[in-house]
Scaffold this motif. Structure first.
Motif, mmCIF file in Angstrom:
data_model
loop_
_atom_site.group_PDB
_atom_site.id
_atom_site.type_symbol
_atom_site.label_atom_id
_atom_site.label_comp_id
_atom_site.label_asym_id
_atom_site.label_seq_id
_atom_site.Cartn_x
_atom_site.Cartn_y
_atom_site.Cartn_z
ATOM 1 N N GLY A 160 44.976 44.274 38.979
ATOM 2 C CA GLY A 160 44.357 43.066 38.170
ATOM 3 C C GLY A 160 45.082 42.135 37.492
ATOM 4 O O GLY A 160 46.298 42.340 37.247
ATOM 5 N N ARG A 161 44.515 41.065 37.025
ATOM 6 C CA ARG A 161 45.108 40.025 36.075
ATOM 7 C C ARG A 161 45.782 40.919 34.808
ATOM 8 O O ARG A 161 44.826 41.741 34.004
ATOM 9 N N ARG A 162 46.926 40.529 34.153
ATOM 10 C CA ARG A 162 47.226 41.188 32.797
ATOM 11 C C ARG A 162 46.679 39.927 31.758
ATOM 12 O O ARG A 162 46.605 38.794 32.198
ATOM 13 N N ARG A 217 46.173 38.173 46.310
ATOM 14 C CA ARG A 217 45.630 39.504 46.877
ATOM 15 C C ARG A 217 46.335 40.583 45.863
ATOM 16 O O ARG A 217 47.591 40.392 45.708
ATOM 17 N N PHE A 218 45.667 41.060 44.996
ATOM 18 C CA PHE A 218 46.138 42.103 44.158
ATOM 19 C C PHE A 218 46.634 43.587 44.820
ATOM 20 O O PHE A 218 46.382 43.666 46.006
ATOM 21 N N GLY A 276 45.855 49.511 47.632
ATOM 22 C CA GLY A 276 44.464 49.929 47.530
ATOM 23 C C GLY A 276 43.970 50.423 48.786
ATOM 24 O O GLY A 276 43.212 51.763 48.794
ATOM 25 N N THR A 277 44.380 49.970 49.862
ATOM 26 C CA THR A 277 43.718 50.493 51.055
ATOM 27 C C THR A 277 44.849 51.597 51.819
ATOM 28 O O THR A 277 44.655 52.492 52.638
#
Ligand SMILES: Cc1cc2nc3c(=O)[nH]c(=O)nc-3n(C[C@H](O)[C@H](O)[C@H](O)COP(=O)(O)OP(=O)(O)OC[C@H]3O[C@@H](n4cnc5c(N)ncnc54)[C@H](O)[C@@H]3O)c2cc1C
Length: 395
Positions: free
Chosen positions: A36-38, A125-126, A148-149
């Protein structure tokens, strides 16, 4: 058909490049390793070139700045423990805008994906990283991993932009190993936001405790808690990464038994996050290779002592967009023009960073004394200039 570019990294350089390219009719896609964003981060001073780039990228109105009124007070602590007026980071020529790194990233995010985006939102795309980059001549085939996947997929782009920081994986894959480009500055930093100001100082005060080989800085802001920087010189960089960071810093700063240093070290133990890293500069003879280009810290990290990395990240992205706009049919010409426009100024600031390092953390006792004398004289000259200006205004 619109050309597609892959930006690797959702930092200042990656988002600036994404906006710059979109302004030039490209379709950017950003991949970011983090999930995610920091947010937040350490204090940063933005120089005029960076502020102008923010205007060019259309994000200046989203940029929240935090300069204390009248520049705030900076205190320098002498070895005998006395406070005297000092010169702070914001006293540099160019009147830096005081921000947190997260403020710059938030403004860029707004311009990239938010309501303030001056175009279609950029696809981000994170948890995604490139693992293979193959410039076929016609396009660049990139193998991407989605953490993630757990899936991997290959995708073609007209340009790949490595904006993945000082230890860039794009640089490693396309240009060669870190050892070829990272120069070691025999120095360490730890930066974080304090929960509260050092007791007995005003909220917006900045404080400098600069001793031979180790220094503690506190940067005061207008509307948030101060940030701090601990920095020290060491030739054993590897050794700094073993064991507890907090213990390491307590041991390095032991003997500097001052309330400011004590407060900062105690706050470190409570800090939800902090940056602890070695200091390097990145020097590359060329920032592009075919259809792959690196920018920001990945290409030229001037390091924190220069105080120019965020500024050059914004400028590099804005100028990359401009070069592609002015040379829409020739990528080589565009990248060469972009690089030759930026390189002289970046090189100059990489050199100046050595001198600035002495201002942040002197290399010896004689340099510490010399630094204090120079800064006292500069401060006196500044006070005289301000007094003359005030007298002129009153007349
Ligand atoms: C303490 C400190 C103070 C500073 N003060 C100033 C200052 O006063 N003025 C100034 O101008 N500059 C300052 N700087 C420098 C400035 O913050 C940096 O130069 C700038 O933030 C670098 O931006 P970047 O986008 O190039 O890289 P980064 O901020 O490093 O961003 C890289 C991004 O890429 C992502 N990434 C990494 N690897 C991958 C991968 N394999 N795949 C996908 N994503 C990846 C990372 O997660 C990150 O989001 C300071 C730096 C520090 C540490």
């Amino acid at each position: 058909m619109q050309k597609r570019a892959l930006m690797v990294g959702l930092g200042i350089a990656g988002m600036s490049a994404a906006i710059g390219l979109r302004q030039s009719g490209w379709t950017p896609v950003i991949v970011e390793r983090a999930p995610g964003r920091r947010l937040g981060g350490y204090g940063v001073g933005l120089m005029p070139e960076g502020r102008q780039a923010a205007v060019d990228l259309g994000i200046a109105d989203h940029l929240h700045t935090r300069n204390p009124p009248d520049g705030g007070k900076t205190w320098s602590l002498t070895r005998s423990g006395d406070r005297e007026p000092g010169m702070g980071f914001l006293h540099q020529p160019g009147d830096p805008a005081a921000v947190l790194r997260g403020d710059v990233e938030a403004a860029l995010w707004e311009g990239t994906c938010g309501d303030g985006a001056g175009g279609d939102p950029v696809e981000v795309r994170f948890a995604t990283t490139p693992v293979e980059i193959d410039d076929t001549g016609g396009d660049v085939q990139v193998l991407l991993t989605d953490a993630g996947t757990g899936s991997q997929y290959r995708e073609g782009f007209d340009l790949v932009v490595g904006a993945d920081g000082m230890r860039s994986s794009v640089r490693r894959m396309v240009f060669g190993p870190d050892e070829d480009y990272l120069t070691n500055w025999d120095a360490m930093i730890c930066a974080f936001q304090l929960k509260e100001q050092v007791p007995s100082y005003a909220e917006t005060d900045s404080i400098v405790v600069a001793r031979a080989k180790r220094a503690v800085w506190v940067f005061g802001f207008d509307d948030c808690a101060p940030t701090t920087l601990l920095t020290y010189r060491t030739q054993d960089i590897q050794g700094q990464f073993t064991g507890s960071r907090v213990e390491q810093l307590r041991s390095v700063f032991s003997g500097m038994d001052d309330p400011v240093v004590r407060h900062v070290l105690d706050s470190l133990e409570q800090a939800p996050e902090f940056l602890f890293d070695s200091v390097h500069q990145v020097r590359m003879p060329r920032w592009s290779n075919g259809r792959v280009v690196v920018l920001g810290d990945a290409a030229w990290c001037p390091n924190l002592f220069s105080g120019m990395g965020a500024t050059f990240g914004l400028l590099g992205g804005a100028e990359l967009g401009r070069a592609l706009r002015e040379n829409p049919d020739d990528l080589d010409v565009a990248l060469t023009a972009w690089e030759s426009g930026l390189r002289p100024s970046i090189r100059k600031h990489q050199r100046i960073a050595r001198v600035k390092q002495q201002m942040f953390v002197p290399s010896s006792r004689p340099v510490e004394a010399l630094r204090a004398t120079i800064l006292r004289r500069l401060l006196a000259a500044r006070e005289r200039r301000l007094a003359t200006a005030r007298a002129g205004a009153a007349a």
